[in-house]
Motif scaffolding. Sequence first.
Motif, mmCIF file in Angstrom:
data_model
loop_
_atom_site.group_PDB
_atom_site.id
_atom_site.type_symbol
_atom_site.label_atom_id
_atom_site.label_comp_id
_atom_site.label_asym_id
_atom_site.label_seq_id
_atom_site.Cartn_x
_atom_site.Cartn_y
_atom_site.Cartn_z
ATOM 1 N N ASP A 12 0.856 -1.184 0.000
ATOM 2 C CA ASP A 12 0.000 0.000 0.000
ATOM 3 C C ASP A 12 0.896 1.239 0.000
ATOM 4 O O ASP A 12 1.604 1.495 0.971
ATOM 5 N N PHE A 13 0.868 2.001 -1.102
ATOM 6 C CA PHE A 13 1.730 3.172 -1.242
ATOM 7 C C PHE A 13 1.020 4.483 -0.931
ATOM 8 O O PHE A 13 1.595 5.559 -1.125
ATOM 9 N N ILE A 14 -0.198 4.417 -0.431
ATOM 10 C CA ILE A 14 -0.933 5.643 -0.131
ATOM 11 C C ILE A 14 -0.388 6.253 1.153
ATOM 12 O O ILE A 14 -0.401 5.627 2.218
ATOM 13 N N THR A 15 0.094 7.478 1.085
ATOM 14 C CA THR A 15 0.707 8.135 2.248
ATOM 15 C C THR A 15 -0.316 8.866 3.113
ATOM 16 O O THR A 15 -0.115 9.021 4.314
ATOM 17 N N SER A 16 -1.400 9.324 2.532
ATOM 18 C CA SER A 16 -2.406 10.100 3.262
ATOM 19 C C SER A 16 -3.469 9.181 3.855
ATOM 20 O O SER A 16 -4.105 8.410 3.136
ATOM 21 N N GLY A 43 4.893 3.555 -6.551
ATOM 22 C CA GLY A 43 4.320 2.227 -6.746
ATOM 23 C C GLY A 43 4.811 1.573 -8.025
ATOM 24 O O GLY A 43 5.070 0.360 -8.061
ATOM 25 N N MET A 44 4.964 2.356 -9.069
ATOM 26 C CA MET A 44 5.469 1.828 -10.334
ATOM 27 C C MET A 44 6.902 1.345 -10.196
ATOM 28 O O MET A 44 7.254 0.239 -10.648
ATOM 29 N N VAL A 45 7.739 2.166 -9.581
ATOM 30 C CA VAL A 45 9.149 1.806 -9.426
ATOM 31 C C VAL A 45 9.284 0.535 -8.589
ATOM 32 O O VAL A 45 10.018 -0.395 -8.937
ATOM 33 N N GLY A 95 -0.925 4.807 6.885
ATOM 34 C CA GLY A 95 -0.258 5.253 5.675
ATOM 35 C C GLY A 95 0.315 4.056 4.937
ATOM 36 O O GLY A 95 -0.325 3.003 4.842
ATOM 37 N N ARG A 96 1.530 4.195 4.446
ATOM 38 C CA ARG A 96 2.141 3.104 3.700
ATOM 39 C C ARG A 96 2.394 1.888 4.588
ATOM 40 O O ARG A 96 2.921 2.013 5.689
ATOM 41 N N PHE A 103 -4.334 -16.444 -17.008
ATOM 42 C CA PHE A 103 -4.648 -17.110 -15.739
ATOM 43 C C PHE A 103 -3.502 -17.921 -15.177
ATOM 44 O O PHE A 103 -3.558 -18.362 -14.028
ATOM 45 N N GLY A 104 -2.438 -18.100 -15.949
ATOM 46 C CA GLY A 104 -1.247 -18.751 -15.424
ATOM 47 C C GLY A 104 -0.286 -17.784 -14.764
ATOM 48 O O GLY A 104 0.673 -18.199 -14.121
ATOM 49 N N ALA A 105 -0.548 -16.491 -14.918
ATOM 50 C CA ALA A 105 0.311 -15.462 -14.334
ATOM 51 C C ALA A 105 -0.078 -15.184 -12.888
ATOM 52 O O ALA A 105 -1.112 -15.666 -12.399
ATOM 53 N N LYS A 106 0.719 -14.392 -12.208
ATOM 54 C CA LYS A 106 0.430 -13.957 -10.846
ATOM 55 C C LYS A 106 0.318 -12.431 -10.820
ATOM 56 O O LYS A 106 0.933 -11.738 -11.623
ATOM 57 N N VAL A 107 -0.471 -11.938 -9.869
ATOM 58 C CA VAL A 107 -0.709 -10.507 -9.738
ATOM 59 C C VAL A 107 -0.114 -9.990 -8.438
ATOM 60 O O VAL A 107 -0.358 -10.548 -7.366
ATOM 61 N N VAL A 108 0.669 -8.926 -8.547
ATOM 62 C CA VAL A 108 1.130 -8.181 -7.376
ATOM 63 C C VAL A 108 0.267 -6.919 -7.269
ATOM 64 O O VAL A 108 0.334 -6.050 -8.141
ATOM 65 N N PRO A 109 -0.579 -6.813 -6.241
ATOM 66 C CA PRO A 109 -1.401 -5.616 -6.097
ATOM 67 C C PRO A 109 -0.595 -4.470 -5.490
ATOM 68 O O PRO A 109 0.105 -4.642 -4.486
ATOM 69 N N VAL A 110 -0.692 -3.309 -6.105
ATOM 70 C CA VAL A 110 0.000 -2.115 -5.623
ATOM 71 C C VAL A 110 -1.072 -1.051 -5.392
ATOM 72 O O VAL A 110 -1.671 -0.542 -6.341
ATOM 73 N N ARG A 111 -1.324 -0.727 -4.133
ATOM 74 C CA ARG A 111 -2.411 0.189 -3.801
ATOM 75 C C ARG A 111 -1.919 1.638 -3.856
ATOM 76 O O ARG A 111 -1.045 2.045 -3.089
ATOM 77 N N VAL A 112 -2.491 2.401 -4.781
ATOM 78 C CA VAL A 112 -2.111 3.810 -4.927
ATOM 79 C C VAL A 112 -3.328 4.732 -4.986
ATOM 80 O O VAL A 112 -3.185 5.949 -4.923
#
Length: 496
Positions: A189-193, A277-279, A202-203, A254-263
């Motif tokens: 979770d990259f949300i600072t506020s 979050g992108m970096v 926050g993060r 569907f064979g791939a995996k997902v990394v969730p990045v909360r922004v």
Amino acid sequence: MSSRSKKSFPLLALAAATLLSLQAMPAAAFQRGVTPGAAAVQAVTDRLIVKYRSAAGADAPGASAQARAKVIAQQRGARLGHLRRLADGAHVFQLDRAMTLAELRRMGEELRNGDADVEYVEPDLIAQPQYTPNDTSYAQQWALFEATAGLNLPTAWDKSTGAGVVVAVIDTGVRPHADLKANLLPGYDFITSTSVSNDGTGRDADASDAGDWTTAGQCYIGSAATNSSWHGTHVAGTVAAVTGNALGVAGVAFGAKVVPVRVLGRCGGYNSDIADGMVWAAGGSVYGVPANPNPARVLNLSLGGSGLCSTTYQNAVNAARARGAVVVVAAGNANVDAANTAPANCAGVVTVAAVGRTGAKASYSNYGAVVDLAAPGGDSGAGILSTLNAGTSTPGADSYAYYMGTSMATPHVAGVAALMLSRNPTLTPDDVETRLKGAVRPFPGACNGCGTGLLDANAAVDAAGTGTVATSPTPTPTTTTSPAPTTSTTTTKKGK
């Protein structure tokens, strides 16, 4: 881009269509009981089709022609005999052992060499049913398989499912949906506020979506109250919903995996959080944040705002690309030129417009010279079905819903990029972009300013080629002058 509108719809528990269309394909490329795309792709068959000009309509070719064919087979340690005549006058020869396509093609060259009576020679390939998911609502996922505007995924799945590839969904976070969680990796979770995060912190290492519901006037003067969109869960489901589990929907990769990045949270998200979050998603270092143990090869950004590409955005795109990540971005949903929509207008990103079920430009989709290609995003009541949550504010039960927007078109392209990288991990971001843009078919309807064409997943997987396995390298806001964060690009339009 337009403000968001959303509504959850109950799962339509209809059986998936059979859709067992046949294609001429290698017998070894599809085996029941084997994960699609995992089987060996070296084709074999034990029959050869030969068309002789002089033997057209005859029950069998002449004795000298048969003798010559038998000698060529014997030179390869095989016996060959005439089997039957086809309706068009060609003849089928049966071998006593299976041969690879390369062997059969060499035999064909020898048969044609110096014999003007041979019109053509080709292997008699074995057709198999294309992989068809048994997910209960697959039949409603027109974007995956319909001939008009679908992605042609069933054919692509016989070659690649995205195995070994990580896709980062940079969005509102995700819910642990039963039809998705098996394909989720730990995120951040990259949300600072805390007013944006809506989770009291926050993060942190919890990328779960706490809900992005708002009250009237909370985002800016006059802003409407909204329910939680669960947008990241919908996007992630389009990329990699668990497939073949007799539940819900199928994912593109569907064979791939997902990394969730909360922004994104309440009222959207700050560019600075999105950039970090992108970096991080691509494996880069972010101050005060632990390293991502699962760097992504594909970044999905179904978000944006008006304005030129900022230096902050461009630096983040450059950093991700330098680490081998393909950055796929929504064009936006205001039906305007995407030249003034960021990060869709950044250099080095794959910018995606949306088409409806007819293959024409979706009424809301942005367009223009910065758009690279188009994919299904839904329009005119035919939306994109994916995983969601039933909670109107805080999380509730798992659900499914139809959403519409370039936010929905983008994960279709990100998923296909994962299929390509699974087949050929050596591809660079430029390679993927170039081959995606070339793997298109003409638009069935008008789609001016929609890039090179409508994405064809099977053509994209073929264009990826093959490579040795390598280790992975390290709905739309409305910008305002309010000091509050811009409204999120999450859900753009509702379907039904």
